[in-house]
Design an enzyme around this catalytic site. Structure first.
Site, PDB file in Angstrom:
ATOM      1  N   ARG A  38     -93.864 -30.990 -56.277  1.00  0.00           N
ATOM      2  CA  ARG A  38     -93.103 -31.590 -57.476  1.00  0.00           C
ATOM      3  C   ARG A  38     -91.967 -32.588 -57.517  1.00  0.00           C
ATOM      4  O   ARG A  38     -91.505 -33.326 -58.926  1.00  0.00           O
ATOM      5  CB  ARG A  38     -91.784 -30.270 -57.767  1.00  0.00           C
ATOM      6  CG  ARG A  38     -92.466 -29.024 -57.882  1.00  0.00           C
ATOM      7  CD  ARG A  38     -91.759 -28.168 -57.585  1.00  0.00           C
ATOM      8  NE  ARG A  38     -90.700 -28.187 -58.792  1.00  0.00           N
ATOM      9  CZ  ARG A  38     -90.752 -27.501 -60.286  1.00  0.00           C
ATOM     10  NH1 ARG A  38     -91.583 -27.007 -60.360  1.00  0.00           N
ATOM     11  NH2 ARG A  38     -90.106 -27.998 -60.836  1.00  0.00           N
ATOM     12  N   LYS A  45     -95.631 -33.530 -60.107  1.00  0.00           N
ATOM     13  CA  LYS A  45     -96.150 -32.771 -60.540  1.00  0.00           C
ATOM     14  C   LYS A  45     -96.288 -32.161 -62.381  1.00  0.00           C
ATOM     15  O   LYS A  45     -96.416 -31.610 -62.931  1.00  0.00           O
ATOM     16  CB  LYS A  45     -96.738 -31.445 -59.586  1.00  0.00           C
ATOM     17  CG  LYS A  45     -97.222 -30.527 -60.292  1.00  0.00           C
ATOM     18  CD  LYS A  45     -99.424 -30.851 -60.171  1.00  0.00           C
ATOM     19  CE  LYS A  45    -100.133 -29.625 -61.071  1.00  0.00           C
ATOM     20  NZ  LYS A  45    -100.918 -29.931 -61.574  1.00  0.00           N
ATOM     21  N   TRP A  53     -87.337 -36.566 -57.241  1.00  0.00           N
ATOM     22  CA  TRP A  53     -88.262 -37.194 -57.557  1.00  0.00           C
ATOM     23  C   TRP A  53     -87.426 -37.775 -58.573  1.00  0.00           C
ATOM     24  O   TRP A  53     -86.312 -37.714 -59.217  1.00  0.00           O
ATOM     25  CB  TRP A  53     -89.586 -37.026 -59.240  1.00  0.00           C
ATOM     26  CG  TRP A  53     -90.342 -37.630 -59.475  1.00  0.00           C
ATOM     27  CD1 TRP A  53     -91.078 -38.013 -59.084  1.00  0.00           C
ATOM     28  CD2 TRP A  53     -90.018 -38.466 -60.878  1.00  0.00           C
ATOM     29  NE1 TRP A  53     -91.941 -38.761 -60.622  1.00  0.00           N
ATOM     30  CE2 TRP A  53     -91.351 -39.090 -61.062  1.00  0.00           C
ATOM     31  CE3 TRP A  53     -89.368 -37.741 -61.967  1.00  0.00           C
ATOM     32  CZ2 TRP A  53     -91.230 -39.869 -62.717  1.00  0.00           C
ATOM     33  CZ3 TRP A  53     -89.404 -38.576 -63.326  1.00  0.00           C
ATOM     34  CH2 TRP A  53     -90.393 -39.336 -63.267  1.00  0.00           C
ATOM     35  N   GLU A 112    -104.719 -42.546 -61.323  1.00  0.00           N
ATOM     36  CA  GLU A 112    -103.564 -41.595 -61.520  1.00  0.00           C
ATOM     37  C   GLU A 112    -103.553 -41.279 -59.585  1.00  0.00           C
ATOM     38  O   GLU A 112    -102.656 -41.813 -59.376  1.00  0.00           O
ATOM     39  CB  GLU A 112    -103.071 -39.905 -62.026  1.00  0.00           C
ATOM     40  CG  GLU A 112    -104.031 -38.894 -62.459  1.00  0.00           C
ATOM     41  CD  GLU A 112    -103.562 -37.750 -62.708  1.00  0.00           C
ATOM     42  OE1 GLU A 112    -102.612 -37.425 -62.771  1.00  0.00           O
ATOM     43  OE2 GLU A 112    -104.109 -36.948 -63.102  1.00  0.00           O
ATOM     44  N   ASN A 134     -81.671 -30.530 -60.145  1.00  0.00           N
ATOM     45  CA  ASN A 134     -83.501 -30.548 -60.691  1.00  0.00           C
ATOM     46  C   ASN A 134     -83.127 -30.110 -62.385  1.00  0.00           C
ATOM     47  O   ASN A 134     -82.436 -29.865 -62.985  1.00  0.00           O
ATOM     48  CB  ASN A 134     -84.346 -29.690 -60.772  1.00  0.00           C
ATOM     49  CG  ASN A 134     -85.343 -30.352 -61.414  1.00  0.00           C
ATOM     50  OD1 ASN A 134     -85.746 -31.143 -61.820  1.00  0.00           O
ATOM     51  ND2 ASN A 134     -86.947 -29.194 -62.081  1.00  0.00           N
ATOM     52  N   GLY A 135     -83.157 -32.366 -62.539  1.00  0.00           N
ATOM     53  CA  GLY A 135     -82.913 -32.041 -63.795  1.00  0.00           C
ATOM     54  C   GLY A 135     -82.144 -33.369 -64.308  1.00  0.00           C
ATOM     55  O   GLY A 135     -81.572 -34.155 -63.723  1.00  0.00           O
ATOM     56  N   GLU A 181    -109.859 -37.999 -69.680  1.00  0.00           N
ATOM     57  CA  GLU A 181    -109.646 -37.084 -68.747  1.00  0.00           C
ATOM     58  C   GLU A 181    -110.363 -37.411 -67.549  1.00  0.00           C
ATOM     59  O   GLU A 181    -108.933 -37.963 -66.743  1.00  0.00           O
ATOM     60  CB  GLU A 181    -110.131 -35.681 -69.161  1.00  0.00           C
ATOM     61  CG  GLU A 181    -109.759 -34.896 -68.311  1.00  0.00           C
ATOM     62  CD  GLU A 181    -108.137 -34.842 -67.738  1.00  0.00           C
ATOM     63  OE1 GLU A 181    -107.571 -35.613 -68.208  1.00  0.00           O
ATOM     64  OE2 GLU A 181    -108.041 -34.597 -66.029  1.00  0.00           O
ATOM     65  N   HIS A 201    -115.107 -54.568 -80.811  1.00  0.00           N
ATOM     66  CA  HIS A 201    -114.081 -54.488 -82.049  1.00  0.00           C
ATOM     67  C   HIS A 201    -113.103 -55.394 -81.424  1.00  0.00           C
ATOM     68  O   HIS A 201    -111.831 -55.048 -81.508  1.00  0.00           O
ATOM     69  CB  HIS A 201    -113.734 -53.466 -82.152  1.00  0.00           C
ATOM     70  CG  HIS A 201    -114.882 -52.994 -83.161  1.00  0.00           C
ATOM     71  ND1 HIS A 201    -115.458 -53.826 -85.061  1.00  0.00           N
ATOM     72  CD2 HIS A 201    -115.565 -51.675 -83.428  1.00  0.00           C
ATOM     73  CE1 HIS A 201    -116.564 -53.116 -85.111  1.00  0.00           C
ATOM     74  NE2 HIS A 201    -116.577 -51.496 -84.588  1.00  0.00           N
ATOM     75  N   LYS A 256    -107.674 -39.272 -64.455  1.00  0.00           N
ATOM     76  CA  LYS A 256    -108.149 -38.858 -62.474  1.00  0.00           C
ATOM     77  C   LYS A 256    -107.907 -40.253 -62.159  1.00  0.00           C
ATOM     78  O   LYS A 256    -107.292 -40.262 -60.743  1.00  0.00           O
ATOM     79  CB  LYS A 256    -109.340 -37.978 -62.910  1.00  0.00           C
ATOM     80  CG  LYS A 256    -108.944 -36.975 -63.150  1.00  0.00           C
ATOM     81  CD  LYS A 256    -108.138 -35.790 -62.815  1.00  0.00           C
ATOM     82  CE  LYS A 256    -107.198 -35.615 -63.241  1.00  0.00           C
ATOM     83  NZ  LYS A 256    -106.372 -34.999 -64.731  1.00  0.00           N
ATOM     84  N   CYS A 296     -87.995 -31.927 -59.828  1.00  0.00           N
ATOM     85  CA  CYS A 296     -87.738 -31.893 -58.185  1.00  0.00           C
ATOM     86  C   CYS A 296     -87.933 -30.872 -57.944  1.00  0.00           C
ATOM     87  O   CYS A 296     -88.762 -29.707 -58.682  1.00  0.00           O
ATOM     88  CB  CYS A 296     -86.440 -32.355 -58.133  1.00  0.00           C
ATOM     89  SG  CYS A 296     -85.520 -33.699 -58.202  1.00  0.00           S
TER      90      CYS A 296
END
Ligand code: AGP
Length: 606
Positions: free
Chosen positions: A27, A601, A76, A486, A100-101, A479, A502, A483, A2
């Site tokens: 955030r 983020k 968030w 997301e 925040n938390g 990676e 396989h 990208k 947040c």
């Protein structure tokens, strides 16, 4: 997770809060809100809504908010859905706060204190506001101490008390708060991005200390009421670095900044052509005393660790693990005083990584961290820190942080090889010279971005997509796949090419594009035969290949040639090309590239 902002001073607080929230929106962007102290009456006014800061700004336009003191929040969601009621700030009686938390015992607190029927939201944060109001008997600090002592979990609390016009209180545990005092007044925020417009001097609020922001001064006390002087730090970010500088999205700006970011990260760590961490205060012995290395990180930072693992195994021939930070503590890791644990984190606030590092320290490990944000929680928890110099990374999708993390790992590998007598001085000089070519090599990739944009259009409609490669190419594709996932929401999976047959090859059809990477000369023939296998099953193949190897192609593919570097460095140009691919797919699909759905983020919840 947040975003939090607080300001008290001489300026109009509404614009300061809204502008800061736009910078902090990366955030978390489910909902947003501000609370300000009315100039004339001292009354606290709250404006909040589900949605973006732009939606909040429209609501605030309709309100006459004349004030120079206030707090703000971008959310968030963790507890409770995305709606106006669960948006912060939360007010209860004479207390208004943002948080925040995660408060783990919020339900017990609400029922034990008979507060449940006073609550209007589903959030843990509102319970904290109610508890503060319950203990508030005209002494803010006493109310804070009594409340905090009952909280279990993580919190950065920023609080307004009805009878304390112009003063903002704050207290934290794990979740970050930075603060500053500048000519405009006193400010605090979840991270520097919101402060660097006003100043490059800041301090980190220590845990379990009560911060009081007054218009022209700051008071910080511990829970025994001892005054504690802030330890100011200097941020070396360019003040305008937190803006888009004309790019449509931060992600594009940050992709384009990589040559400079890498150059700044390696500058000062190469002395007479050799790797040197003296300026970082990182002693050589940590690289020679250890008999194993364990890298802990999440997401993109973990992928950087995979590249480090490949380099250390192939060059140093040493045992090195890469552990998902979120799994680390529960996987009975083999950690002791001979282990060098390396935490990798752009934000330095990812709680999974922070908790993993604390666990490793308890087990006697030497802890080094590779971090982008100075003074962050993980940096403060580490024995030694190597900072990447990527500058503020605002886009949720990490790009320049990743390639600067890789740059640090190339320096570290060379240092270890030199110290352990694996590289001669000449071999070390050659290795470093190749690293010094990276900024120019990446510029070449960036100059071919129009070509990458064209091929990106071929996967726009894909629902599923595979990325295949071997060795370091596989690490780069893991990676690249994250990208693409997301920012474009295409279900992309990266596989070691040889593993596809396989089982997963059953999913290859003409509707499943395959992105392949072939940059490792010794693996080329096997890679090409794996590509033929998927092509023969109808897949369209987009091949990223090192220029020097492109002459070996015996079939028609969509080909992006990559500028040549030594094989072990090719992950750098390959990764930038894959970043561009993901960026163009997302932007061509019309998405908000910088703020993908469901993401934030900085993940400060476990
Ligand atoms: C990267 O594109 C992601 N947004 C995410 O995986 C990120 O790398 C991860 O959350 C770790 O963050 P950190 O580097 O700040 O610790």
């Amino acid at each position: 997770m947040c975003g939090i902002i607080g300001y008290t001073g001489s300026e109009d607080v509404k614009e300061i809060l809204l502008d800061a929230l736009e910078l902090l929106e990366y955030r978390g962007y489910d909902s947003a809100g501000i609370a300000v102290k009315e100039e004339k009456t001292g009354e606290t006014k709250v404006c909040k809504c589900a949605g973006r800061v732009s939606d909040l700004r429209m609501i605030c336009e309709t309100e006459k908010l004349l004030s120079t003191c206030g707090i703000g929040h971008t959310r968030w969601a963790t507890h409770g859905g995305v709606n106006d009621s669960n948006a912060h700030p939360h007010r209860c009686g004479r207390v208004t706060l943002v948080h925040n938390g995660i408060i783990e015992n919020y339900r017990e607190l609400a029922s034990d204190s008979g507060l449940t029927d006073k609550l209007v939201s589903e959030t843990d944060s509102e319970v904290v506001a109610a508890l503060l109001n319950y203990y508030y008997k005209d002494d803010p600090k006493e109310a804070i101490k009594k409340t905090v002592k009952r909280l279990t979990g993580t919190f950065a609390l920023v609080i307004l008390f009805e009878d304390c016009p112009d003063v903002i209180y704050s207290v934290r545990n794990v979740s970050p708060i930075v603060a500053t005092l500048c000519k405009e007044g006193a400010m605090l925020a979840s991270d520097l991005t919101a402060l660097c417009r006003f100043t490059n001097e800041y301090f980190v609020v220590p845990e379990y200390h009560i911060l009081e922001l007054h218009k022209d001064h700051i008071v910080m006390t511990d829970f025994d009421d001892h005054v504690v002087e802030p330890e100011f730090l200097t941020v070396d970010w360019q003040l305008n670095a937190a803006g888009k500088n004309g790019y449509p999205f931060y992600m594009e700006k940050e992709i384009m900044e990589q040559p400079l970011a890498i150059e700044q990260t390696i500058r000062g760590r190469i002395v007479h052509g050799l790797p040197d961490f003296t300026a970082d205060g990182v002693p050589d012995h940590i690289f020679t005393d250890c008999d194993r290395i364990c890298i802990v990180a999440c997401g993109t930072a973990m992928h950087a660790g995979l590249v480090a693992q490949a380099l250390v195994k192939s060059i140093i021939h040493m045992h090195i693990d890469v552990e998902l930070a979120s799994e680390f503590m529960y996987s009975d890791p083999v950690i002791d005083e001979k282990t060098l644990v390396i935490a990798v984190s752009q934000s330095g606030e990812t709680i999974d990584t922070l908790e993993a590092l604390k666990y490793a320290k308890k087990r006697g490990a030497t802890c080094l961290s590779v971090i982008n944000v100075k003074g962050s929680s993980i940096a403060r928890e580490s024995d030694y820190v190597l900072y990447t110099c990527a500058g503020p990374e605002i886009a949720v999708a990490s790009t320049k942080a990743y390639t600067t993390q890789l740059s640090v790992f190339y320096l570290m590998t060379a240092k270890m090889a030199q110290l352990r007598g694996i590289f001669t001085e000449e071999e070390t000089l050659c290795f470093i010279r190749e690293l010094e070519r990276t900024p120019d090599t990446i510029k070449e990739v960036l100059e071919s971005r129009k070509e990458i944009h064209i091929v990106a259009k071929k996967v726009l409609s894909a629902k599923d997509l595979f990325m295949i490669g071997r060795g370091l190419d596989h690490s780069a594709l893991l990676e690249g796949s994250l990208k693409l996932k997301e920012v474009s929401y295409i279900h992309s999976e990266a596989y070691a090419s040889g593993e596809l047959k396989h089982g997963p090859i059953a999913l290859i059809t003409q509707d499943t594009p395959v992105v392949a990477a072939a940059t490792q000369e010794k693996l080329l023939s096997k890679e090409l035969s794996n590509i033929r296998e998927v092509k023969s099953r109808g897949a369209d193949v987009l091949l990223f290949i090192k220029k020097a190897l492109a002459g070996n192609l015996d079939q028609e593919y969509e080909v992006i040639t990559l500028p040549d570097m030594r094989d072990e460095f090719m992950v750098l140009p390959t990764s930038v090309a894959l970043q561009l691919l993901a960026y163009y797919v997302s932007s061509d699909k019309g998405f908000d590239v910088d703020k993908p759905r469901n993401l934030a983020k900085v993940v400060t919840v476990e």
